[in-house]
Scaffold this active site. Structure first.
Site, mmCIF file in Angstrom:
data_model
loop_
_atom_site.group_PDB
_atom_site.id
_atom_site.type_symbol
_atom_site.label_atom_id
_atom_site.label_comp_id
_atom_site.label_asym_id
_atom_site.label_seq_id
_atom_site.Cartn_x
_atom_site.Cartn_y
_atom_site.Cartn_z
ATOM 1 N N TRP A 200 3.994 -5.796 9.078
ATOM 2 C CA TRP A 200 2.833 -5.819 8.190
ATOM 3 C C TRP A 200 1.823 -6.864 8.694
ATOM 4 C CZ3 TRP A 200 0.924 -9.884 5.219
ATOM 5 C CH2 TRP A 200 -0.150 -9.539 4.376
ATOM 6 N N ARG A 444 7.826 -4.522 -3.794
ATOM 7 C CA ARG A 444 6.519 -4.755 -4.432
ATOM 8 C C ARG A 444 6.533 -4.370 -5.919
ATOM 9 N NH1 ARG A 444 0.261 -2.860 -4.045
ATOM 10 N NH2 ARG A 444 -0.585 -4.898 -3.749
ATOM 11 N N TRP A 478 -5.908 6.549 -0.326
ATOM 12 C CA TRP A 478 -4.546 6.961 -0.719
ATOM 13 C C TRP A 478 -3.571 5.957 -0.126
ATOM 14 C CZ3 TRP A 478 -3.054 12.663 -1.491
ATOM 15 C CH2 TRP A 478 -1.675 12.809 -1.655
ATOM 16 N N ASP A 479 -3.054 5.092 -0.963
ATOM 17 C CA ASP A 479 -2.213 3.990 -0.503
ATOM 18 C C ASP A 479 -0.731 4.336 -0.688
ATOM 19 O OD1 ASP A 479 -1.564 1.466 0.412
ATOM 20 O OD2 ASP A 479 -2.697 0.377 -1.114
ATOM 21 N N ASP A 549 -3.748 -4.537 6.887
ATOM 22 C CA ASP A 549 -4.217 -5.407 5.808
ATOM 23 C C ASP A 549 -4.760 -6.719 6.363
ATOM 24 O OD1 ASP A 549 -3.909 -3.877 3.607
ATOM 25 O OD2 ASP A 549 -1.988 -4.699 2.989
HETATM 26 C C1 DGJ Z 1 -2.435 -2.379 0.169
HETATM 27 C C2 DGJ Z 1 -3.696 -1.972 0.885
HETATM 28 O O1 DGJ Z 1 -3.511 -1.981 2.254
HETATM 29 C C3 DGJ Z 1 -4.825 -2.891 0.451
HETATM 30 O O2 DGJ Z 1 -5.991 -2.616 1.174
HETATM 31 C C4 DGJ Z 1 -5.036 -2.727 -1.025
HETATM 32 O O3 DGJ Z 1 -5.491 -1.429 -1.299
HETATM 33 C C5 DGJ Z 1 -3.744 -3.017 -1.764
HETATM 34 N N1 DGJ Z 1 -2.641 -2.278 -1.248
HETATM 35 C C6 DGJ Z 1 -3.900 -2.725 -3.228
HETATM 36 O O4 DGJ Z 1 -2.720 -2.850 -3.909
#
Ligand code: DGJ
Length: 741
Positions: A200, A444, A478-479, A549
């Site tokens: 990550w 999470r 879409w996460d 991220d």
């Molecule tokens: C993980 C994503 O990569 C971020 O950009 C953001 O949308 C967060 N989740 C929100 O919980």
């Protein structure tokens, strides 16, 4: 582009202007591999390339032919245990427990175009004559199973798409325990493997290793392609550079568990395979059922890694990304995540949006925190209705207000997840993936919905559909923020439990497809805690993906540079965020943050209401710059010039329009230098005799000078000052515009 079959010798030759892919029906009627590489002239039989030899200790299928051992023959889709002892591309467990199979040539078909893959992402043809397909049908008569090997060759790219379909024609059930999408046996192993590994916020670190005897592999068992490994890898000769030498690229159009493996045997041949990871996988095939593998792409070039990348870029832009956004540049966006996290009101969002609009932003994206009672990440996933404490008029009212400002509106969702603190969980506590009798692991503060179940997908579709149909929404992010643990599906029988991972991904693809069918103009950006599901399969549905991220410009240089090895710039979500950066804590100039983010989709992720007028002024200029050059960046040819990973204190890349008339050259200082060596960059893709005006500055140079003698980059740290007014510093960067006069 052509596909030839020569009956007398049982030879198949796929070719275009760049590559040849040659196979033949072997003595035992199975399929052998002859050659994959730079285009060669067809030969009526290529018998002289058959390397056969008696080798002590080897086994042989034919009693009287000790030279024909599958262990020593390059094959196309091998199985195990009939004189080949390497890892197989296909393994089928039969009712009597046997794993032995023998698939031999039955018939084939050659045609223009390319079939869709049922329920899976796949490349496609645009015109009737830009792709051709060969289907080779192999049969195992004892178990009455058929394997259809699909090969499609593209007219304009050095690329072959492969996939396999297995059909059970028999009366007894079969269990597929391994079914790879591709297998390629190469005659030697003097290659380096490059793969993209990490974690990550450190996605796609470039890893290089020389092939060694034994198995080397990467893969994912997390049921998403993962931050840890990407389903894309390269084999190159040790001498291959960015611009010279042989390189093969392999990509799997799949977003779930995958395996990419190379086995080097005792005689230094290399068996390359890619497909669904056989661990945690068995697919049960009842009589008349079939199984379709995901598609794999094989690219090959003699012109180095950059040319390999350009093949992938072009292929994906033209033959994979589809729909309304295919020919359109992504709108320049402001995303609320790093600007506000969960902490916002309608008023605070609108004030950001108004300022953003004044600066030229085109799309406002409301990220996490707008639904249920989502004030933190412990709650509300699965309850896709607006939190009216924050948005009194819901998403429909809010999206209208954003549109009234003059902006497009985008929304974040995480449809595959459920929080225990949610109305959905109260109603359906059995919908999350968990193993009976065991406590599911946590991640999470959320759990994964069982997307292999139709009623689960139906519920989520209805919820999303209701928001989309009642509001004015142009974009969805879409996460997907956790891996599957405790994998089990409550509705499947015991003998189908090893199908859950694949059924899950098919469920995700189905939901994507259903939403896009109903809302074809919707732009979807895929995301998975950053780049945890950034893969070519996703590009079929979502033309852009959030690649990490980590929004720090300096870390992003490496992430974007490496991602460009296999993915086009227009697919890479890239934003300017605030400084000091929220992940790395690093302070970087606003200019450099934009100079990095331009080479992607481009957007902002910071609180516009807190910007000074001076910063707003700069942002206005940045957006004007991006609008002017967006089409060049998204459709031009990209060249990597200086690798930020390694010992360089600098990084550089460039993008050139197809006709060579316009280019942007960007270079970035990581750390400043004192009394440094002179630096120049050898440019690429320009017209040799073209005279280019270079701005800033008032220099004009011919293309051949810039490409062969190099472009001296001005920098007061090395004493060779091209522009004395420029003082460099840590994280300094510069973009030059080249226009052919
Ligand atoms: C993980 C994503 O990569 C971020 O950009 C953001 O949308 C967060 N989740 C929100 O919980």
């Amino acid at each position: 582009m052509n596909i030839r079959y020569i009956k007398q010798s049982g030879l198949f030759h796929l070719s275009n202007n760049s590559i040849s892919y040659i196979m033949k029906i072997m003595e035992n009627r199975q399929l052998g591999q002859v050659y994959f590489g730079r285009r060669i002239t067809g030969h009526p039989d290529f018998h002289h390339r058959d390397e056969r030899m008696h080798r002590t200790i080897s086994s042989y299928p034919f009693e009287n032919d000790t030279s024909f051992s599958l262990e020593h023959i390059l094959q196309e889709f091998p199985s195990y245990g009939t004189s080949d002892f390497r890892m197989p591309a296909l393994e089928i467990q039969q009712e009597n427990g046997s794993l032995i199979t023998s698939f031999v040539y039955s018939h084939h078909q050659i045609y223009h175009g390319k079939p869709d893959l049922p329920h899976l992402p796949a490349t496609y043809g645009n015109e009737t004559d830009d792709v051709m397909t060969l289907e080779i049908h192999l049969k195992d008569t004892l178990i009455q199973a058929e394997a259809i090997l699909y090969y499609s060759i593209f007219r304009d790219y050095a690329a072959i798409a492969r996939s396999v379909n297995i059909i059970n024609h028999g009366a007894k059930a079969l269990n597929l325990t391994t079914v790879m999408s591709m297998c390629l046996d190469l005659p030697d192993s003097d290659y380096e493997m490059i793969h993209f590994s990490g974690a990550w916020a450190r996605e796609r670190e470039k890893t290089l290793r020389h092939l060694e005897p034994g198995i080397q592999s990467i893969g994912s068992l997390r049921r998403h392609s993962s931050h840890q490994h990407n389903p894309f890898f390269i084999l190159k000769r040790p001498s291959t550079t960015e611009h010279n030498g042989d390189a093969f690229g392999f990509a799997l159009l799949y977003s779930g568990n995958f395996l990419a493996q190379i086995e080097v045997d005792g005689h230094h041949t290399s068996r390359i395979m890619a497909g669904i990871h056989p661990a945690q996988f068995t697919w049960h095939l009842e009589p008349s059922e079939s199984f379709q593998t995901p598609e794999a792409i094989l690219c090959m070039t003699n012109d180095g890694l950059n040319s390999l990348s350009q093949n992938f870029h072009g292929l994906y832009r033209r033959h994979l990304i589809r729909g309304y956004w295919k020919e359109r540049s992504s709108p320049i966006l402001l995303n609320s995540w790093e600007a506000a996290y969960f902490n916002f009101t309608e008023e605070s969002l609108l004030s950001m949006a108004k300022r953003a609009y004044a600066c030229g932003v085109e799309l406002f994206v409301l990220d996490d925190g707008w639904f249920g009672t989502r004030d933190n990440d412990k709650t509300s996933l699965g309850d896709w209705f607006p939190d009216i404490r924050k948005l009194p008029e819901g998403i429909s009212g809010f999206s209208e207000k954003i549109h009234n400002i003059g902006l497009l509106f985008g929304l974040w969702i995480e449809p595959e997840m459920i929080s225990k603190d949610s109305a959905l969980f109260l109603q359906h506590p059995d919908w999350l993936i968990q193993t009976p009798g065991r406590t599911p692991c946590h991640g999470r503060n959320q759990y994964v919905l069982d997307f292999s179940r139709k009623e689960v997908r139906e519920n989520i579709f209805r919820q999303i559909d209701s928001i989309l149909s009642n509001s004015n929404i142009d974009y969805l992010k879409w996460d997907m923020n956790r891996s599957i643990t405790d994998c089990f599906s409550a509705l499947l029988p015991a003998y189908r439990q090893q199908e859950v991972f694949h059924r899950y991904i098919l469920g995700v693809y189905e939901l994507y497809e259903r939403i896009l069918q109903k809302y074809p103009k919707l732009l979807i950006e895929s995301c998975s805690g950053g780049g945890g599901r950034f893969d070519p399969g996703m590009l079929y549905y979502a033309p852009q993906g959030w690649i990490s991220d980590n929004t720090d410009a300096i870390d992003r240089l490496t992430i974007q540079y490496n991602t460009s090895m296999g993915y086009p710039l227009r697919s890479m979500g890239s934003h300017v965020s605030s400084s000091p950066n929220h992940q790395a804590g690093r302070t970087t100039p606003l200019e450099t943050r934009a100079n990095v983010a331009y080479f992607g989709t481009f957007g902002y992720e910071l609180d516009f209401s807190k910007l000074s007028d001076e910063e707003c002024g700069k942002i206005k200029e940045q957006i004007l710059f991006m609008k002017k050059y967006q089409s060049l960046i998204h459709t031009g040819s990209f060249y990597r010039l200086l690798d930020p990973q390694g010992n360089n204190r600098m990084a550089a890349w460039m993008v050139v329009s197809k006709d060579g008339s316009q280019a942007l050259v960007a270079y970035y200082r990581l750390l400043n230098e004192v009394n440094a060596p002179y630096h120049s960059l050898k440019l690429h893709g320009l017209s040799e005799k073209g005279l280019y005006r270079i701005t800033p500055g008032n220099l004009t140079c011919y293309g051949d000078e810039l490409m062969y003698a190099g472009f001296i980059i001005s920098d007061n740290s090395c004493g060779r000052v091209f522009d004395n007014s420029i003082k460099t510093y840590d994280f300094y960067s510069r973009i030059f515009i080249l226009e052919r006069l």
